[in-house]
Design a protein around this motif. Structure first.
Motif, PDB file in Angstrom:
ATOM      1  N   GLU A 106       2.015  22.566 -12.286  1.00 30.94           N
ATOM      2  CA  GLU A 106       3.320  22.279 -10.986  1.00 30.94           C
ATOM      3  C   GLU A 106       3.425  23.560  -9.900  1.00 30.94           C
ATOM      4  OE1 GLU A 106       7.265  21.659 -11.429  1.00 30.94           O
ATOM      5  OE2 GLU A 106       7.641  22.303  -9.382  1.00 30.94           O
ATOM      6  N   ARG A 107       2.975  23.558  -8.790  1.00 32.16           N
ATOM      7  CA  ARG A 107       2.481  25.140  -8.066  1.00 32.16           C
ATOM      8  C   ARG A 107       3.222  24.909  -6.360  1.00 32.16           C
ATOM      9  NH1 ARG A 107      -2.129  28.050  -9.927  1.00 32.16           N
ATOM     10  NH2 ARG A 107      -2.267  27.779 -12.118  1.00 32.16           N
ATOM     11  N   SER A 108       3.561  26.062  -6.609  1.00 25.64           N
ATOM     12  CA  SER A 108       4.094  25.757  -4.900  1.00 25.64           C
ATOM     13  C   SER A 108       3.207  26.891  -4.315  1.00 25.64           C
ATOM     14  CB  SER A 108       4.826  26.822  -5.233  1.00 25.64           C
ATOM     15  OG  SER A 108       6.117  26.553  -4.108  1.00 25.64           O
ATOM     16  N   PHE A 109       2.172  26.641  -3.042  1.00 28.92           N
ATOM     17  CA  PHE A 109       1.712  27.061  -2.236  1.00 28.92           C
ATOM     18  C   PHE A 109       2.672  27.674  -0.719  1.00 28.92           C
ATOM     19  CE2 PHE A 109      -0.857  23.950  -4.504  1.00 28.92           C
ATOM     20  CZ  PHE A 109      -1.245  25.004  -5.270  1.00 28.92           C
ATOM     21  N   ASP A 110       2.522  28.988   0.000  1.00 30.35           N
ATOM     22  CA  ASP A 110       3.202  29.335   0.880  1.00 30.35           C
ATOM     23  C   ASP A 110       2.407  28.620   2.025  1.00 30.35           C
ATOM     24  OD1 ASP A 110       4.393  30.068   2.861  1.00 30.35           O
ATOM     25  OD2 ASP A 110       3.894  32.863   2.590  1.00 30.35           O
ATOM     26  N   ALA A 111       2.202  27.805   2.227  1.00 30.72           N
ATOM     27  CA  ALA A 111       1.288  26.842   3.632  1.00 30.72           C
ATOM     28  C   ALA A 111       1.971  24.979   3.110  1.00 30.72           C
ATOM     29  CB  ALA A 111       0.146  26.645   2.691  1.00 30.72           C
ATOM     30  N   PRO A 112       1.010  24.411   4.608  1.00 32.40           N
ATOM     31  CA  PRO A 112       1.982  23.525   4.793  1.00 32.40           C
ATOM     32  C   PRO A 112       1.589  22.471   4.052  1.00 32.40           C
ATOM     33  CG  PRO A 112       0.985  24.016   6.596  1.00 32.40           C
ATOM     34  CD  PRO A 112       0.764  25.253   5.711  1.00 32.40           C
ATOM     35  N   ALA A 113       2.003  20.906   3.338  1.00 30.80           N
ATOM     36  CA  ALA A 113       1.689  20.131   2.669  1.00 30.80           C
ATOM     37  C   ALA A 113       0.527  19.489   3.487  1.00 30.80           C
ATOM     38  CB  ALA A 113       3.190  18.730   2.903  1.00 30.80           C
ATOM     39  N   ASN A 114       0.443  19.412   5.303  1.00 32.67           N
ATOM     40  CA  ASN A 114      -1.231  19.476   5.387  1.00 32.67           C
ATOM     41  C   ASN A 114      -2.344  19.474   4.916  1.00 32.67           C
ATOM     42  OD1 ASN A 114      -0.441  20.897   7.342  1.00 32.67           O
ATOM     43  ND2 ASN A 114      -1.602  19.913   8.726  1.00 32.67           N
ATOM     44  N   LEU A 115      -2.148  21.575   4.950  1.00 32.86           N
ATOM     45  CA  LEU A 115      -3.572  21.990   4.561  1.00 32.86           C
ATOM     46  C   LEU A 115      -3.899  21.674   3.006  1.00 32.86           C
ATOM     47  CD1 LEU A 115      -5.244  24.004   4.810  1.00 32.86           C
ATOM     48  CD2 LEU A 115      -3.420  25.951   4.183  1.00 32.86           C
ATOM     49  N   ILE A 116      -2.595  21.597   2.156  1.00 39.43           N
ATOM     50  CA  ILE A 116      -2.768  21.470   0.185  1.00 39.43           C
ATOM     51  C   ILE A 116      -3.616  19.950   0.775  1.00 39.43           C
ATOM     52  CG2 ILE A 116      -1.479  20.594  -1.742  1.00 39.43           C
ATOM     53  CD1 ILE A 116      -1.864  23.709  -0.072  1.00 39.43           C
TER      54      ILE A 116
ATOM     55  N   GLU B 190     -16.019  19.464   2.186  1.00 38.56           N
ATOM     56  CA  GLU B 190     -15.969  21.106   1.982  1.00 38.56           C
ATOM     57  C   GLU B 190     -15.062  21.580   1.163  1.00 38.56           C
ATOM     58  OE1 GLU B 190     -18.592  21.984   2.616  1.00 38.56           O
ATOM     59  OE2 GLU B 190     -19.534  19.545   2.846  1.00 38.56           O
ATOM     60  N   HIS B 191     -13.903  21.957   1.395  1.00 41.17           N
ATOM     61  CA  HIS B 191     -12.386  22.260   1.260  1.00 41.17           C
ATOM     62  C   HIS B 191     -12.585  21.909  -0.532  1.00 41.17           C
ATOM     63  CE1 HIS B 191     -10.611  23.999   4.545  1.00 41.17           C
ATOM     64  NE2 HIS B 191     -10.250  22.947   4.834  1.00 41.17           N
ATOM     65  N   PHE B 192     -12.833  21.089  -1.186  1.00 40.22           N
ATOM     66  CA  PHE B 192     -12.329  20.565  -2.132  1.00 40.22           C
ATOM     67  C   PHE B 192     -14.188  21.417  -3.003  1.00 40.22           C
ATOM     68  CE2 PHE B 192     -13.681  17.726  -5.893  1.00 40.22           C
ATOM     69  CZ  PHE B 192     -12.152  17.419  -6.982  1.00 40.22           C
ATOM     70  N   LYS B 193     -15.390  21.312  -2.591  1.00 37.48           N
ATOM     71  CA  LYS B 193     -16.256  21.977  -3.041  1.00 37.48           C
ATOM     72  C   LYS B 193     -16.053  23.248  -3.142  1.00 37.48           C
ATOM     73  CE  LYS B 193     -20.097  20.683  -1.236  1.00 37.48           C
ATOM     74  NZ  LYS B 193     -20.588  20.110  -0.241  1.00 37.48           N
ATOM     75  N   ALA B 194     -14.945  23.899  -2.562  1.00 38.75           N
ATOM     76  CA  ALA B 194     -14.930  25.761  -2.351  1.00 38.75           C
ATOM     77  C   ALA B 194     -13.599  25.952  -3.830  1.00 38.75           C
ATOM     78  CB  ALA B 194     -14.320  25.512  -1.342  1.00 38.75           C
ATOM     79  N   TRP B 195     -13.292  25.036  -4.018  1.00 38.21           N
ATOM     80  CA  TRP B 195     -12.036  25.679  -5.680  1.00 38.21           C
ATOM     81  C   TRP B 195     -12.304  24.697  -6.820  1.00 38.21           C
ATOM     82  CZ3 TRP B 195      -8.874  22.153  -6.936  1.00 38.21           C
ATOM     83  CH2 TRP B 195      -8.113  20.974  -6.565  1.00 38.21           C
ATOM     84  N   TYR B 196     -12.929  23.105  -6.376  1.00 34.43           N
ATOM     85  CA  TYR B 196     -12.529  22.361  -7.812  1.00 34.43           C
ATOM     86  C   TYR B 196     -13.425  23.343  -9.230  1.00 34.43           C
ATOM     87  CZ  TYR B 196     -12.937  18.276 -10.255  1.00 34.43           C
ATOM     88  OH  TYR B 196     -12.415  17.560 -11.351  1.00 34.43           O
ATOM     89  N   GLY B 197     -13.057  22.864 -10.055  1.00 35.85           N
ATOM     90  CA  GLY B 197     -13.901  23.453 -11.491  1.00 35.85           C
ATOM     91  C   GLY B 197     -13.551  24.368 -12.014  1.00 35.85           C
ATOM     92  N   PRO B 198     -13.693  24.582 -13.170  1.00 32.41           N
ATOM     93  CA  PRO B 198     -13.427  25.780 -13.960  1.00 32.41           C
ATOM     94  C   PRO B 198     -14.518  27.132 -13.518  1.00 32.41           C
ATOM     95  CG  PRO B 198     -14.908  24.856 -15.265  1.00 32.41           C
ATOM     96  CD  PRO B 198     -14.325  23.725 -14.178  1.00 32.41           C
TER      97      PRO B 198
ATOM     98  N   GLN C 116      -5.581  18.290   2.901  1.00 39.82           N
ATOM     99  CA  GLN C 116      -7.037  19.098   3.333  1.00 39.82           C
ATOM    100  C   GLN C 116      -8.054  19.490   2.427  1.00 39.82           C
ATOM    101  OE1 GLN C 116      -7.119  21.056   6.596  1.00 39.82           O
ATOM    102  NE2 GLN C 116      -5.682  19.820   7.958  1.00 39.82           N
ATOM    103  N   MET C 117      -7.655  20.120   1.469  1.00 40.37           N
ATOM    104  CA  MET C 117      -8.002  21.046  -0.402  1.00 40.37           C
ATOM    105  C   MET C 117      -8.461  19.538  -1.404  1.00 40.37           C
ATOM    106  SD  MET C 117      -8.158  23.639   0.714  1.00 40.37           S
ATOM    107  CE  MET C 117      -7.375  24.740   2.361  1.00 40.37           C
TER     108      MET C 117
ATOM    109  N   GLU D  54      -0.843   9.801   2.810  1.00 35.01           N
ATOM    110  CA  GLU D  54      -0.767  10.954   3.533  1.00 35.01           C
ATOM    111  C   GLU D  54      -0.734  12.217   3.466  1.00 35.01           C
ATOM    112  OE1 GLU D  54      -3.486  12.883   7.546  1.00 35.01           O
ATOM    113  OE2 GLU D  54      -3.166  10.719   7.959  1.00 35.01           O
ATOM    114  N   ASN D  55      -0.666  13.438   3.014  1.00 27.54           N
ATOM    115  CA  ASN D  55      -0.198  14.357   2.963  1.00 27.54           C
ATOM    116  C   ASN D  55       0.621  14.761   2.005  1.00 27.54           C
ATOM    117  OD1 ASN D  55      -1.190  15.770   4.892  1.00 27.54           O
ATOM    118  ND2 ASN D  55       0.331  14.940   6.391  1.00 27.54           N
ATOM    119  N   GLU D  56       1.451  13.184   1.296  1.00 29.65           N
ATOM    120  CA  GLU D  56       2.321  13.097   0.467  1.00 29.65           C
ATOM    121  C   GLU D  56       1.727  13.114  -1.052  1.00 29.65           C
ATOM    122  OE1 GLU D  56       5.686  10.098   1.035  1.00 29.65           O
ATOM    123  OE2 GLU D  56       5.415  10.746   2.721  1.00 29.65           O
ATOM    124  N   ARG D  57       1.039  11.381  -1.043  1.00 29.80           N
ATOM    125  CA  ARG D  57       0.489  11.757  -2.951  1.00 29.80           C
ATOM    126  C   ARG D  57      -0.880  10.857  -3.015  1.00 29.80           C
ATOM    127  NH1 ARG D  57       4.907   8.993  -3.741  1.00 29.80           N
ATOM    128  NH2 ARG D  57       4.255   6.981  -2.860  1.00 29.80           N
TER     129      ARG D  57
END
Length: 166
Positions: A14-24, A32-40, A26-27, A84-87
């Motif tokens: 569980e994580r909390s982000f100081d950002a709106p759900a629609n940005l999370i 392109e967003h997924f490639k930027a953060w996914y993986g160890p 998109q990640m 969208e933006n929920e699950r």
């Protein structure tokens, strides 16, 4: 931030982000967003193909450096639930570069690793912040995969921070 790796048959973070759900959202759903953060740490994602709709497929390549040079691991899956933006719920299986499912034992995974696992991402908007619960069923809470998720979600937090216009 809560990392609950006590369960033996699922990783729940569980994580909390100081950002709106629609940005999370998109990640998780924009390649392109997924490639930027996914993986160890140390991994790159040269391929992320995502048809984000119920029944749509995904194909992801994770590349890491090894003593013998670059090593690639491919994953495929199918979207089971898309709100969208929920699950977001999708299956994940090891595969070849064409999305043909591979046996985990043939990919040097530990005995008993399931052929198909399920990733569930739940987002909740709380006063402009987003609470996220990621559950990866079929991955042991004390496994290298669990440690990889922790690293990836740390990278996600940094990526969100860089893209949040607050």
């Amino acid at each position: 931030m809560t990392d609950n790796n006590g369960s033996q048959d699922a990783v729940v973070i569980e994580r909390s982000f100081d950002a709106p759900a629609n940005l999370i959202w998109q990640m998780w759903t924009d390649p392109e967003h997924f490639k930027a953060w996914y993986g160890p740490d140390g991994a790159t994602i040269p391929v992320a193909e995502m048809d984000v709709r119920v029944g749509g497929t995904r194909l992801v390549c994770m590349e890491m450096q090894s003593p013998d040079g670059p090593m690639q691991m491919w994953f495929t899956g199918e979207y089971r639930e898309v709100v969208e933006n929920e699950r977001l719920v999708y299956t994940e299986s090891m595969s070849d570069q064409d999305g043909n499912v591979s046996s985990p034992s043939g990919m040097a995974m530990p005995e008993g690793h399931p052929m198909t696992t399920e990733v569930r991402v739940e987002l909740q908007d709380v006063a402009g912040r987003t609470n996220m619960v990621m559950t990866h069923a079929g991955i042991r809470g004390d496994s290298p995969g669990a440690a990889g998720w922790t690293m990836a979600l740390d990278k996600l937090a940094a990526h969100v921070e860089a893209h949040s216009h607050r």
